[in-house]
Write a protein that holds these residues in place. Structure first.
Motif, mmCIF file in Angstrom:
data_model
loop_
_atom_site.group_PDB
_atom_site.id
_atom_site.type_symbol
_atom_site.label_atom_id
_atom_site.label_comp_id
_atom_site.label_asym_id
_atom_site.label_seq_id
_atom_site.Cartn_x
_atom_site.Cartn_y
_atom_site.Cartn_z
ATOM 1 N N LEU A 16 112.128 -31.250 -43.129
ATOM 2 C CA LEU A 16 110.867 -31.936 -42.808
ATOM 3 C C LEU A 16 111.096 -33.332 -42.240
ATOM 4 C CD1 LEU A 16 108.624 -31.001 -45.876
ATOM 5 C CD2 LEU A 16 108.560 -30.034 -43.573
ATOM 6 N N GLY A 17 112.248 -33.928 -42.585
ATOM 7 C CA GLY A 17 112.525 -35.282 -42.122
ATOM 8 C C GLY A 17 112.652 -35.388 -40.614
ATOM 9 N N ILE A 18 112.917 -34.280 -39.929
ATOM 10 C CA ILE A 18 112.999 -34.305 -38.468
ATOM 11 C C ILE A 18 111.633 -34.633 -37.874
ATOM 12 C CG2 ILE A 18 113.440 -32.879 -36.425
ATOM 13 C CD1 ILE A 18 115.446 -31.299 -38.131
ATOM 14 N N ARG A 19 110.586 -34.052 -38.459
ATOM 15 C CA ARG A 19 109.233 -34.279 -37.968
ATOM 16 C C ARG A 19 108.548 -35.451 -38.661
ATOM 17 N NH1 ARG A 19 104.253 -29.900 -38.039
ATOM 18 N NH2 ARG A 19 102.845 -31.064 -36.688
ATOM 19 N N PHE A 20 108.931 -35.702 -39.920
ATOM 20 C CA PHE A 20 108.330 -36.782 -40.702
ATOM 21 C C PHE A 20 109.446 -37.717 -41.177
ATOM 22 C CE2 PHE A 20 105.760 -32.943 -41.184
ATOM 23 C CZ PHE A 20 104.494 -33.400 -40.854
ATOM 24 N N PRO A 21 109.875 -38.653 -40.337
ATOM 25 C CA PRO A 21 111.021 -39.504 -40.686
ATOM 26 C C PRO A 21 110.777 -40.425 -41.880
ATOM 27 C CG PRO A 21 109.992 -40.227 -38.640
ATOM 28 C CD PRO A 21 109.387 -38.914 -38.967
ATOM 29 N N ASP A 22 109.512 -40.657 -42.231
ATOM 30 C CA ASP A 22 109.208 -41.517 -43.376
ATOM 31 C C ASP A 22 108.925 -40.704 -44.634
ATOM 32 O OD1 ASP A 22 106.858 -40.415 -42.451
ATOM 33 O OD2 ASP A 22 105.642 -42.201 -42.825
ATOM 34 N N LEU A 23 109.431 -39.494 -44.694
ATOM 35 C CA LEU A 23 109.154 -38.594 -45.808
ATOM 36 C C LEU A 23 109.709 -39.166 -47.115
ATOM 37 C CD1 LEU A 23 107.943 -35.642 -46.146
ATOM 38 C CD2 LEU A 23 110.328 -34.925 -46.330
ATOM 39 N N ALA A 24 108.926 -39.056 -48.181
ATOM 40 C CA ALA A 24 109.349 -39.524 -49.500
ATOM 41 C C ALA A 24 109.341 -38.363 -50.488
ATOM 42 C CB ALA A 24 108.426 -40.637 -49.994
#
Length: 264
Positions: free
Chosen positions: A98-106
């Motif tokens: 998911l970090g590829i699309r949402f780089p600020d993922l927590a």
């Protein structure tokens, strides 16, 4: 129906839906509920086991996800003709995907529980006995900005001597799990190539009441469900279910022998 009859006795750390799952799954695996046989209604199962219809529905959703049951329109739920083998193909950690699309993922850790007795589907996936203890680690993945949940990750590992047998590094990863990562994220980062293969299954379903609350959606909302195990060497070490809201996709999921694109 007699094979399912009898009140459910709650065990410490084991949700009622898992107890219901175990009884039905055991009847299916033993042949007491043969392939293509019709399962009683949710109300009938609830009455037989003396649990609520909501608990039964949660258990049946898990049984469908794992391929033991399937729904037939106008008929109800029936036992699958071909029961799935235990184990699923290895995937990358969900925060990596998911970090590829949402780089600020927590990653927000919501639960870490030592389960004193493992449910049968957990025990099978981890290669341990149902009487063995296991770790349950749950995390919600959300973009840091608006906090809208994208995925719920529910992870299981063996505990006690079963975990110790994998070595001190694996045991340390559980005992000092980084709350900013899923456990799979920590395993792949720390163990690297030592983490072996497995199998994976991607299905479409609904989350049910408990998981819907954590994802802030309706229990009947459509979700993508990824079930996975990984091995350390030749032995199963890890089992998880990832429940994804539609907003999380489309996704590219990397496997050890190629790539597959999840449904949009």
């Amino acid at each position: 129906m007699s094979v399912l009859q009898g009140s459910i006795t709650a065990r410490p750390g084991v949700p009622l839906r898992v107890e219901v799952y175990d009884r039905i799954a055991g009847a299916i695996r033993s042949g007491a509920l043969p392939p293509e046989s019709l399962l009683p209604s949710e109300s009938e199962v609830g009455d037989a086991m003396e649990v609520s219809r909501t608990v039964v529905r949660e258990a049946l959703l898990l049984l469908e996800e794992d391929g033991l049951l399937r729904s037939r329109r106008g008929i109800g739920r029936v036992v699958s003709g071909d029961l799935p083998a235990v184990g699923f193909e290895r995937l990358r950690s969900m925060e990596s995907i998911l970090g590829i699309r949402f780089p600020d993922l927590a990653v927000h850790r919501t639960e870490v529980t030592l389960q004193q007795e493992s449910a049968s589907f957990i025990a099978e996936g981890l290669g341990i006995t149902p009487q063995s203890s296991s770790w349950f680690i749950e995390s919600v993945l959300s973009p840091s900005g608006d906090g809208e949940p994208l995925a719920l990750v529910q992870e299981h590992l063996p505990a006690g001597r079963s975990l110790q047998s994998f070595g001190t590094q694996a045991q340390r990863l559980v005992e000092s799990a980084d709350p900013g990562r899923t456990l799979l994220g920590s395993l792949t980062a720390e163990l690297g190539a030592a983490v072996g293969g497995g199998r994976s299954e991607v299905t479409v379903g609904t989350p049910g009441v408990v998981r819907a609350k954590l994802l802030q959606i309706r229990p009947s909302s459509p979700v993508l469900i990824v079930t996975q195990t990984i091995h350390l060497g030749s032995r199963p070490l890890y089992l998880s279910k990832v429940i994804l809201r539609p907003e999380a996709g489309p996704l590219e999921i990397g496997h050890s022998h190629g790539r597959s694109r999840a449904p949009e």
